[in-house]
Design an enzyme around this catalytic site. Structure first.
Site, PDB file in Angstrom:
ATOM      1  N   ASP A 183      -3.090  -2.287 -16.832  1.00 17.02           N
ATOM      2  CA  ASP A 183      -4.046  -2.739 -15.839  1.00 17.02           C
ATOM      3  C   ASP A 183      -5.293  -1.886 -16.063  1.00 17.02           C
ATOM      4  OD1 ASP A 183      -5.048  -4.077 -13.690  1.00 17.02           O
ATOM      5  OD2 ASP A 183      -4.098  -2.782 -12.210  1.00 17.02           O
ATOM      6  N   LYS A 212      -0.570  16.074  -3.659  1.00 14.76           N
ATOM      7  CA  LYS A 212      -1.205  17.279  -4.193  1.00 14.76           C
ATOM      8  C   LYS A 212      -1.427  18.308  -3.094  1.00 14.76           C
ATOM      9  CE  LYS A 212      -3.641  15.527  -8.227  1.00 14.76           C
ATOM     10  NZ  LYS A 212      -4.877  14.855  -8.617  1.00 14.76           N
ATOM     11  N   TRP A 250      -6.359  -6.904  -8.726  1.00 18.92           N
ATOM     12  CA  TRP A 250      -5.007  -7.401  -8.472  1.00 18.92           C
ATOM     13  C   TRP A 250      -4.838  -8.825  -8.997  1.00 18.92           C
ATOM     14  CZ3 TRP A 250      -1.048  -4.583  -7.616  1.00 18.92           C
ATOM     15  CH2 TRP A 250      -1.186  -3.350  -6.962  1.00 18.92           C
ATOM     16  N   TRP A 287       1.496  -6.598  -6.520  1.00 15.46           N
ATOM     17  CA  TRP A 287       1.783  -7.438  -7.680  1.00 15.46           C
ATOM     18  C   TRP A 287       2.755  -8.566  -7.364  1.00 15.46           C
ATOM     19  CZ3 TRP A 287       5.709  -7.147 -11.919  1.00 15.46           C
ATOM     20  CH2 TRP A 287       5.274  -7.823 -13.069  1.00 15.46           C
ATOM     21  N   LYS A 346       6.700  13.098   1.691  1.00 17.55           N
ATOM     22  CA  LYS A 346       5.958  12.384   0.659  1.00 17.55           C
ATOM     23  C   LYS A 346       5.367  13.410  -0.306  1.00 17.55           C
ATOM     24  CE  LYS A 346       3.150   8.371   1.355  1.00 17.55           C
ATOM     25  NZ  LYS A 346       2.212   7.775   2.306  1.00 17.55           N
ATOM     26  N   GLN A 380       4.666  -2.737  -4.090  1.00 12.95           N
ATOM     27  CA  GLN A 380       4.084  -3.882  -4.778  1.00 12.95           C
ATOM     28  C   GLN A 380       4.310  -5.200  -4.038  1.00 12.95           C
ATOM     29  OE1 GLN A 380       2.076  -3.733  -7.274  1.00 12.95           O
ATOM     30  NE2 GLN A 380       2.276  -1.519  -7.328  1.00 12.95           N
ATOM     31  N   PRO A 408       1.844  -4.134 -14.991  1.00 15.40           N
ATOM     32  CA  PRO A 408       0.970  -3.206 -15.724  1.00 15.40           C
ATOM     33  C   PRO A 408       0.522  -2.027 -14.876  1.00 15.40           C
ATOM     34  CG  PRO A 408      -0.274  -5.119 -14.986  1.00 15.40           C
ATOM     35  CD  PRO A 408       1.155  -5.356 -14.570  1.00 15.40           C
TER      36      PRO A 408
END
Length: 971
Positions: free
Chosen positions: A88, A590, A514, A554, A587, A550, A49
């Site tokens: 999530d 912003k 989590w 997750w 990477k 993850q 999610p």
RNA sequence: CGGCCCGUAGCUCAGCUGGUCAGAGCAGGGCUCUUAUAAAGCUCAGGUCGUGGGUUCGAGUCCCACCGGGCCGACCA
């Protein structure tokens, strides 16, 4: 009536995708595919999610492309593949967004604002970008059931989480403890590592102090210890020495000092080393507390051993204050040193700190230094500059601070985690024993609780009177209705009667978000309160796929909860792509201004292009350097080639009136020409390899094989077959290419769902009883009759020789248009059919053979000698080419009947007369007439030039209307 | 400080269990083919396969060390 709808030569894939999407909207093949497989064995997938209060990025497309590819593949293999979306919804990111919007800056302000209102906004904020997520999901062709997603804030979901925590509690694995975290005393919350990383500042000035700890039984002797955080000194409870470190006792004036031999340079002024002191001799010694009035109860102020002590800085002796350092706390717990706060949650000293009470710790630092110096306890103080963390929101210096936390004793099942992790097939494979394995090896207990507001409340109630604790595992235990809102602040109103007669209150914490996401295998079904069968049939998952970050997220929480609750792995296969970075390998962020918006990429080049790029550009596990140019290349190098092959077939099938639906006799594949058999063999070979790779969860090699097949179909099969599509073999050629393309559309369907469906639909128009969408078909089986390894090998050999022969022509400056007498192959003879292909490709009359050279290397050599006849034919072909250019310049379509007139002096003129028929064919003319000099007729278009020094003139006249060719859509 | 991944032609990348593996695509130069009408084919790259050792008859391909890049984690007392 043409069998196929004409294919426009120009294609916009983004537009094509929208057209296909509209068809999907109308037909709903996603639903149809599920129905079709309703009784089939399940292939279980868990959707990780995302939090919908942030915008989806290119990296989300990456994981979703892989998810969709494997799921479509499994579905086409005949499995029932349910794909339920999830959201999530809890956690600090959501809270921070709401704080920002409300202009709040601390927990105190949130509580003044009201937790009920705050959480209401959090709930709304989660849905903020849900529309964008749905739009993107749809746009990339990721079929996902977004109608009934699971949401971690739904009461049934929370109830399942409570049930699971109760299970863990019942096993004794849920406990309260202390944990040191980076803590902002102004926001009064601990920060996550992620937040911590945003707030480091280099070159922060601070004071490092070296302090005397006088031994109890030797007051003239002090152990020296060093720290950059003087404010932790009132909390000192122990000194740590390294068992492997050599310490020495030195005399300096009247006093004796003990420190590591390697750190003697720290001493000021002359000194004399009296001798070594083994660490073992120091351990257990007692020293006088710096601040006796702040001394805690318990067995404090001892020297203990700790392996983490180093000699790179300081004195080789570590001052230990259990509440203000991770290592310190562990050490204190291990050694039985008391742990107690001398600083409050607001970052100010507590009353027991005497003169410093009420001072903010950082402000107290100079006062402490002064005080120690006044009492002769300061050995030296030095200004230093180091990297120090600040709160990224309010810029307050962070403290490492021990807080009461609730933990899950994951260490209790560490061995089971390792065992079950071994059963998982990871892609890339090194993750299993690498990143994941290492993480599990160094496993610590899971810090479950958060002192925040918007999260699943920790279901533990405590009696203030007798300290009895109770974990609640269902709404019913609280007398709550199923649809009750179990969030703060309402849940905190619920009291339970204690056996002692007291009123139990819930602890204030919520849990780590989590944990919510790791609970989705059971919580999404409200297990065990409902759907027990459903859960049992869908656990563990066959397949999950998320980005590499993850692993400790997750992937871990899924595994941990599954092992804690069921002693099972949570998934069998994991595909975990690496990061997406910009074209320069930077990477995206912003601040760098290098963010690439996924929708912009999709609008420019289409979803299929982006998906295909993800599958093929690098192996999973390497970073993806994305840029618009690279995606554009996919269109050029792959999609357009595929499209052009399709367009070629449709053009010629319509031209020669071939209809796959008609009962026209098509030769059996074995009876067709060698090029047809070769293409079918390539398709069969690729089908086998793609299936093998996909079964290994390797989409990269699978797709690269498919790219090669498409390239071969275009640059060898079609190139060499063009003439056949106009002659006697047209039926066989059309049938072959039609069949190959239909198979390719199905092979490609999992990866490029839009264009493959467009191809399929187009190719199926003349056929009855075909599935309306390629996504309702079965994945191609390997047609063993088509397999022909010998032919593939022979053709590969032929193509190697062709390259060599072309290079020879190049060196001899002989255009391919010029026929040559022969090519001699030094190597095994080709079959007559293949030899004909070779001769045609090389434009030679004959293929001859010679013995293989001594080194065994096959070679090829062209006979470069020109006979007059060959030369004449070369001229005529050149003239034909010029005529073609004239046709084209005149804007004539294929099939337009014309007459040509040629005026040329000998010997060119003679050649034209001698090969008039060939020229007529080359020009697709009805008639070619030689005219004598000065007798040029009136023509519509004409051109002049020279060939080998002889001047010529060409004239062109149209005859009647165009034949029954399909009109083309513009230029 | 530890773990993992990567370091191959100007750029982006292939090279499975060691022995035609020194490759492909892109960019650039040259040429060619074409009723798939600018899409395609061929050709040109003299690259110490990051560096240095080692194993082996033989190493981008295995081992060790080092250098550089990335990710993750730990630490900064």
């Amino acid at each position: 009536m043409p069998a196929f709808d004409p294919v426009p030569a120009q294609v916009s894939f983004p537009e094509l995708e929208q057209r296909i999407q509209r068809l999907w909207d109308a037909e709903d093949p996603f639903e149809a595919a599920l129905r079709q497989r309703a009784q089939a064995p399940a292939f279980t997938f868990y959707e990780g999610p995302p939090t919908a209060n942030g915008r989806p990025g290119v990296h989300h497309v990456l994981a979703r492309a892989f998810k969709d590819g494997f799921l479509r593949y499994q579905q086409m293999l005949g499995r029932r593949v349910e794909r339920r979306a999830g959201w999530d919804t809890h956690g600090l990111p959501v809270e921070l967004e709401v704080e920002r919007r409300l202009g709040l800056h601390s927990k105190a302000e949130i509580e003044r604002h009201g937790v009920a209102a705050f959480n209401r906004l959090c709930r709304q904020s989660v849905a903020e970008f849900i529309g964008e997520w749905e739009q993107l999901t749809r746009r990339i062709g990721f079929w996902l059931d977004m109608q009934s997603p699971y949401r971690t804030y739904d009461p049934p979901y929370i109830e399942s989480v409570w049930w699971s925590l109760k299970q863990i509690w019942d096993r004794g694995w849920l406990y309260q403890g202390y944990r040191v975290s980076p803590y902002c005393p102004r926001c009064q919350t601990s920060l996550s590592t992620h937040e911590l990383n945003q707030g480091y500042r280099e070159d922060t000035p601070d004071t490092a102090v070296t302090v005397r700890f006088r031994l109890v039984d030797e007051p003239q002797t002090s152990i020296l210890a060093w720290t950059t955080t003087p404010w932790t000194l009132p909390g000192n409870v122990g000194l740590a020495v390294g068992p492997e470190i050599e310490y020495v006792r030195v005399r300096q004036g009247a006093e004796r000092l003990i420190l590591a031999r390697e750190r003697l340079s720290l001493l000021q002024g002359p000194y004399e080393v009296e001798g070594p002191v083994p660490a073992s001799e120091l351990v257990g010694r007692r020293y006088q507390p710096l601040y006796p009035q702040a001394a805690p109860e318990g067995d404090a102020f001892r020297v203990v051993a700790a392996t983490f002590v180093s000699t790179t800085e300081g004195t080789g002796v570590v001052h230990t204050a259990g509440a203000y350092g991770e290592d310190d706390l562990l050490l204190c717990q291990q050694e039985g040193l008391p742990v107690r706060h001398t600083v409050g949650l607001d970052g100010c000293f507590l009353p027991m700190a005497g003169a410093f009470a009420g001072l903010f710790v950082k402000d107290a630092d100079p006062r402490i230094v002064e005080d120690l110096e006044g009492r002769g306890l300061l050995y030296r103080a030095d200004p230093i500059r180091h990297t120090y963390p600040f709160c990224w929101r309010c810029e307050t210096p962070l403290l490492y601070y021990a807080l009461t936390s609730w933990f899950i004793r994951t260490t209790a099942v560490k061995e089971r985690l390792l065992v079950h992790n071994q059963s998982v097939q990871w892609v890339p494979a090194h993750l299993r024993d690498g990143r994941m394995g290492n993480w599990l090896e160094s496993l610590q207990d899971w810090n479950l609780s958060r002192d925040r507001y918007w999260g699943t409340p920790l279901p533990i109630w405590i009696c203030p009177d007798c300290d009895a604790q109770r974990c609640v595992g269902s709404f019913a235990e609280l007398g709550l209705p199923a649809d009750a809102d179990p969030h703060k602040p309402f849940i905190d109103e619920v009291q339970l009667a204690c056996a002692c007669g007291g009123a139990m209150r819930r602890v204030p914490q919520v849990i780590d978000a989590w944990y919510d996401s790791g609970a989705m295998p059971y919580a999404q079904w409200h297990y065990p309160f409902e759907n027990a069968d459903r859960f049992a049939g869908a656990h563990p998952a066959d397949f999950i796929c998320e980005a590499i970050d993850q692993t400790r997220g997750w992937f871990f929480t899924l595994l941990a909860e599954s092992v804690l609750l069921f002693d099972q792995p949570a998934y069998r296969h994991v595909v975990s792509p690496s990061h997406v970075v910009d074209g320069a390998g930077q990477k995206m962020s912003k601040s760098r201004g290098n963010i690439i918006e996924p929708l912009a990429l999709l609008d420019a080049h289409g979803a299929d292009a982006l998906r295909w790029w993800f599958y093929t550009t690098v192996t999973v596990g390497q970073e993806y350097r994305v840029s618009p140019e690279r995606i554009a290349e996919v269109v050029k190098r792959f999609l357009l080639i595929l499209w052009n092959v399709q367009s070629f077939l449709v053009t010629y099938a319509n031209l020669c009136g071939w209809d796959p639906g008609a009962a026209e006799a098509v030769p059996a594949p074995a009876e067709r020409s060698v090029l047809d058999r070769w293409l079918l063999a390539r398709v069969a070979q690729t089908t086998a390899e793609v299936r093998r790779r996909m079964d290994l969860y390797d989409a990269t090699v699978a797709c690269r094989q498919l790219a090669q097949l498409v390239d071969d179909a275009s640059t060898w099969y079609v190139r060499r077959s063009r003439a056949r599509f106009r002659g006697e073999e047209a039926t066989a050629a059309c049938a072959t290419l039609h069949q190959a393309l239909r198979t390719m559309a199905r092979l490609l369907a999992p990866f490029v769902p839009f264009v493959s469906d467009a191809l399929w639909r187009q190719l199926s128009v003349p056929l009855a009883g075909q599935p309306s969408s390629v996504h309702l078909t079965d994945y191609p089986e390997v047609r063993s009759d088509d397999l022909d390894p010998e032919l593939l090998e022979a053709m590969a050999r032929l193509r190697r020789l062709v390259e060599e022969a072309h290079a020879q022509r190049e060196r001899a400056r002989l255009p391919l248009r010029q026929p040559l007498a022969a090519v001699t192959v030094a190597g095994a003879p080709f079959s007559a059919e293949l030899a004909a292909v070779l001769a045609e490709e090389l434009n030679v009359r004959e293929v001859r053979y010679a013995p293989v050279p001594a080194d065994g290397r096959e070679t090829v050599s062209l006979d470069l000698a020109l006979t007059p006849e060959l030369r004449d034919e070369g001229w005529v072909r050149t003239l034909g080419r010029r005529g073609q250019e004239l046709r084209r310049a005149a804007g004539l379509r294929p099939g337009q009947p014309i007459d040509f007139y040629v005026e040329a002096a000998d010997p060119l003129g003679a050649a034209v007369l001698g090969q008039a028929e060939r020229l007529t064919t080359l020009l697709f003319a009805d008639r070619v007439q030689r005219v004598t000099q000065g007798a040029r007729p009136a023509v519509e278009h004409s051109a002049e030039g020279t060939i080998d020094g002889t001047a010529y003139w060409l004239g062109l006249v149209r005859r009647g209307p165009a034949s029954s060719l399909p009109a083309e859509d513009g230029p």
